[in-house]
Design a protein around this motif. Structure first.
Motif, mmCIF file in Angstrom:
data_model
loop_
_atom_site.group_PDB
_atom_site.id
_atom_site.type_symbol
_atom_site.label_atom_id
_atom_site.label_comp_id
_atom_site.label_asym_id
_atom_site.label_seq_id
_atom_site.Cartn_x
_atom_site.Cartn_y
_atom_site.Cartn_z
ATOM 1 N N SER A 20 -55.202 140.568 61.457
ATOM 2 C CA SER A 20 -54.795 140.797 60.072
ATOM 3 C C SER A 20 -54.253 139.513 59.459
ATOM 4 C CB SER A 20 -53.735 141.904 60.003
ATOM 5 O OG SER A 20 -52.572 141.548 60.725
ATOM 6 N N ILE A 21 -53.579 138.693 60.286
ATOM 7 C CA ILE A 21 -53.066 137.397 59.821
ATOM 8 C C ILE A 21 -54.225 136.436 59.592
ATOM 9 C CG2 ILE A 21 -51.625 135.410 60.422
ATOM 10 C CD1 ILE A 21 -49.901 137.374 62.076
ATOM 11 N N CYS A 22 -55.178 136.409 60.520
ATOM 12 C CA CYS A 22 -56.360 135.551 60.374
ATOM 13 C C CYS A 22 -57.123 135.889 59.104
ATOM 14 C CB CYS A 22 -57.289 135.719 61.575
ATOM 15 S SG CYS A 22 -56.810 134.796 63.033
ATOM 16 N N LYS A 23 -57.298 137.155 58.862
ATOM 17 C CA LYS A 23 -58.034 137.594 57.677
ATOM 18 C C LYS A 23 -57.380 137.067 56.411
ATOM 19 C CE LYS A 23 -59.550 141.832 55.345
ATOM 20 N NZ LYS A 23 -59.537 143.314 55.418
ATOM 21 N N LYS A 24 -56.069 137.158 56.343
ATOM 22 C CA LYS A 24 -55.328 136.656 55.186
ATOM 23 C C LYS A 24 -55.523 135.153 55.032
ATOM 24 C CE LYS A 24 -50.821 136.394 55.460
ATOM 25 N NZ LYS A 24 -49.389 136.786 55.521
ATOM 26 N N PRO A 191 -60.007 150.498 67.732
ATOM 27 C CA PRO A 191 -60.404 149.905 66.449
ATOM 28 C C PRO A 191 -59.239 149.220 65.733
ATOM 29 C CG PRO A 191 -61.311 152.110 66.673
ATOM 30 C CD PRO A 191 -60.319 151.934 67.779
ATOM 31 N N ASP A 192 -59.514 148.032 65.197
ATOM 32 C CA ASP A 192 -58.512 147.311 64.410
ATOM 33 C C ASP A 192 -59.101 147.016 63.031
ATOM 34 O OD1 ASP A 192 -56.262 145.868 63.612
ATOM 35 O OD2 ASP A 192 -57.020 143.999 64.466
ATOM 36 N N GLN A 193 -59.818 145.918 62.893
ATOM 37 C CA GLN A 193 -60.439 145.570 61.622
ATOM 38 C C GLN A 193 -61.799 146.235 61.443
ATOM 39 O OE1 GLN A 193 -58.977 143.471 59.218
ATOM 40 N NE2 GLN A 193 -57.162 143.615 60.518
ATOM 41 N N ILE A 194 -62.382 146.695 62.532
ATOM 42 C CA ILE A 194 -63.742 147.239 62.501
ATOM 43 C C ILE A 194 -63.756 148.655 63.075
ATOM 44 C CG2 ILE A 194 -66.090 146.961 63.384
ATOM 45 C CD1 ILE A 194 -65.524 143.963 63.596
#
Length: 218
Positions: A20-24, A191-194
């Motif tokens: 979630s941090i990487c995505k941001k 599941p996390d981001q996907i």
């Protein structure tokens, strides 16, 4: 069914809430360059090593910006991530400590198979206070072919001296699941981001909402 002797964990999005941090960070880096789709390409790159990520990022953004440089973009996402890591730390995923403690108490061998570089895996698991649970760390810079190739899971199994059919992989990404399945491991998806697709569901042994319930199945 073969007896389970070991559990091998992916790190990002499974043990640590890094994705979630990487995505941001990817969204911010793309916006700084006036580019769209940082969140889209980030999802495609989940579970890949650096070499594959750079190739995918270059192909994705080159149509939007002729002089786009994947290395510069990726370095900027890393800078932003490090700022976040130093400033706020990296939170653990729900249920991690209790899950690892229970698995260890049951006598399972625990290991990590992460596409992230060893220096980062070691630093981040140490900071999270959970590195001592794992017998071995198999990382992205120790394999030639990244997930979804089975190489990293085959190496991880070899590193702990347990046959793949006696191991369970804990994964959150399509590439990770394909890698573990191809290597002959049973795979549990958290599941996390996907979210799991129909095709992925054919490859997994279990889908669970969080590590809080993993011990109910192993």
């Amino acid at each position: 069914m073969d007896k389970i002797k070991a559990v091998i964990f992916d790190m990002d999005g499974v043990l640590l809430d890094t994705e979630s941090i990487c995505k941001k960070c990817w969204i911010q880096a793309s916006e700084e360059l006036g580019l769209a789709g940082g969140d889209i390409i980030f999802k495609r790159c989940i579970g890949c090593n650096n070499q594959d990520i750079l190739k995918m990022v270059q192909e994705f953004f080159c149509d939007q910006k002729e002089d786009f440089d994947a290395n510069s973009f990726y370095n900027r996402t890393s800078e932003l991530f490090k700022i976040e890591e130093v400033t706020n730390g990296l939170p653990k995923m729900k249920g991690v400590d209790d899950c690892l403690k229970k698995l260890k108490s049951k006598g399972y061998i625990l290991a990590v198979a992460s596409s992230t570089r060893r220096v980062a895996v070691t630093r981040q698991l140490t900071a999270a206070g959970i590195i001592d649970y794992f017998n071995t760390l198999t990382c992205g810079d120790s394999v030639v072919h990244s997930k979804p190739d089975p190489e990293i899971y085959l190496k991880a199994c070899k590193s702990i001296g347990v046959l793949p059919e006696n191991c369970v992989a804990i994964e959150d990404s399509a590439n990770g699941i394909k890698s573990a399945y191809s290597a002959g491991l049973r795979c549990v998806m958290v599941p996390d981001q996907i979210e799991p697709t129909e095709d992925l569901l054919k490859l997994v042994w279990r889908v669970i909402p969080s590590l809080e319930v993993l011990n109910d199945y192993i």
